[in-house]
Design a protein around this motif. Structure first.
Motif, mmCIF file in Angstrom:
data_model
loop_
_atom_site.group_PDB
_atom_site.id
_atom_site.type_symbol
_atom_site.label_atom_id
_atom_site.label_comp_id
_atom_site.label_asym_id
_atom_site.label_seq_id
_atom_site.Cartn_x
_atom_site.Cartn_y
_atom_site.Cartn_z
ATOM 1 N N UNK A 199 0.829 -1.213 0.000
ATOM 2 C CA UNK A 199 0.000 0.000 0.000
ATOM 3 C C UNK A 199 0.863 1.262 0.000
ATOM 4 N N UNK A 200 1.988 1.214 0.706
ATOM 5 C CA UNK A 200 2.892 2.374 0.748
ATOM 6 C C UNK A 200 3.477 2.656 -0.641
ATOM 7 N N UNK A 201 3.931 1.617 -1.328
ATOM 8 C CA UNK A 201 4.508 1.801 -2.669
ATOM 9 C C UNK A 201 3.470 2.311 -3.658
ATOM 10 N N UNK A 202 2.267 1.733 -3.618
ATOM 11 C CA UNK A 202 1.209 2.185 -4.524
ATOM 12 C C UNK A 202 0.793 3.609 -4.193
ATOM 13 N N UNK A 203 0.735 3.945 -2.919
ATOM 14 C CA UNK A 203 0.411 5.308 -2.489
ATOM 15 C C UNK A 203 1.442 6.301 -3.033
ATOM 16 N N UNK A 204 2.707 5.928 -2.947
ATOM 17 C CA UNK A 204 3.768 6.811 -3.459
ATOM 18 C C UNK A 204 3.641 7.032 -4.964
ATOM 19 N N UNK A 264 -5.324 8.039 -3.258
ATOM 20 C CA UNK A 264 -4.366 8.310 -2.193
ATOM 21 C C UNK A 264 -5.007 8.141 -0.821
ATOM 22 N N UNK A 265 -6.227 8.652 -0.651
ATOM 23 C CA UNK A 265 -6.877 8.530 0.659
ATOM 24 C C UNK A 265 -7.226 7.065 0.960
ATOM 25 N N UNK A 266 -7.651 6.308 -0.060
ATOM 26 C CA UNK A 266 -7.954 4.885 0.145
ATOM 27 C C UNK A 266 -6.695 4.110 0.501
ATOM 28 N N UNK A 267 -5.617 4.360 -0.215
ATOM 29 C CA UNK A 267 -4.363 3.659 0.064
ATOM 30 C C UNK A 267 -3.784 4.055 1.418
ATOM 31 N N UNK A 268 -3.952 5.316 1.811
ATOM 32 C CA UNK A 268 -3.491 5.753 3.143
ATOM 33 C C UNK A 268 -4.262 5.001 4.235
ATOM 34 N N UNK A 269 -5.598 4.886 4.049
ATOM 35 C CA UNK A 269 -6.416 4.161 5.021
ATOM 36 C C UNK A 269 -6.017 2.686 5.070
#
Length: 197
Positions: free
Chosen positions: A96-101, A132-137
């Motif tokens: 999730x961190x990599x996809x968020x980035x 971004x908000x979904x991946x952060x959650x």
């Protein structure tokens, strides 16, 4: 009369030899039971000592290194389960961190005026913000699940250490039984609780 007296004397002698033999056998059994730590005639000789610090020690070891408390308790099969849970939580966190980035970098490039990001033409600016908000959650949830598995590892080791010291012997039993009633030929179902002192 003589026969009755003779038979009673013979029976008395046999009975006395029988009781002497049983007493010797009982003394041997008591000595063997005392060596093994078995309960005889109300005396309690414990074969294993109960260490009240074992649960705290197992929890401490698991807090320092996950799974170490179970290794201390010689429950080796639980260690891969713990590391599989921790590994899955960390995998989803990092994914999730990599996809968020990736989505964040694409959104920043669009704000700077570039149109060469990998999502251009397929995802709008609002879509990038929503992703971004979904991946952060999801990233925070993965971290929370990983921390929960870590805490569960500590609690699991502590509870297992407590249960290993639980007294399970034949003096305390709780068993179901089924008995045929002889009067009306029906079955009786019940529970039996045996508690011997």
């Amino acid at each position: 009369m003589k026969n009755k007296l003779f038979i009673s004397i013979v029976l008395s002698i046999c009975f006395s030899f029988l009781t002497v033999a049983q007493e010797k056998e009982l003394n041997k059994e008591q000595q063997q039971a005392a060596d093994e730590g078995i309960i005889i005639d109300g005396e309690i000789n414990q074969s294993k000592t109960i260490d009240p610090l074992t649960p705290a020690r197992a929890a401490f070891y698991s807090a320092i290194l996950p799974g170490l408390g179970h290794i201390h308790l010689k429950q080796y099969w639980k260690v891969p389960v713990i590391y599989a849970g921790l590994g899955a939580g960390m995998y989803f966190y990092l994914d999730n961190q990599n996809t968020y980035n990736r989505y964040r970098d694409a959104y920043k490039r669009r704000l700077a005026g570039y149109t060469d990001d990998e999502f251009y033409g397929s995802i709008s600016d609002d879509g990038l913000q929503e992703a971004q908000s979904t991946l952060q959650r999801n990233k925070e949830l993965s971290l929370l699940v990983t921390a929960g598995i870590y805490i569960l590892n500590i609690v699991w080791a502590n509870v297992d250490a407590h249960l290993l010291q639980f007294n399970v012997d034949e003096n305390l039993t709780f068993m179901p039984h089924y008995k045929i009633n002889e009067f009306d030929n029906t079955g009786d179902l019940g529970l039996t609780l045996n508690f011997k002192f």
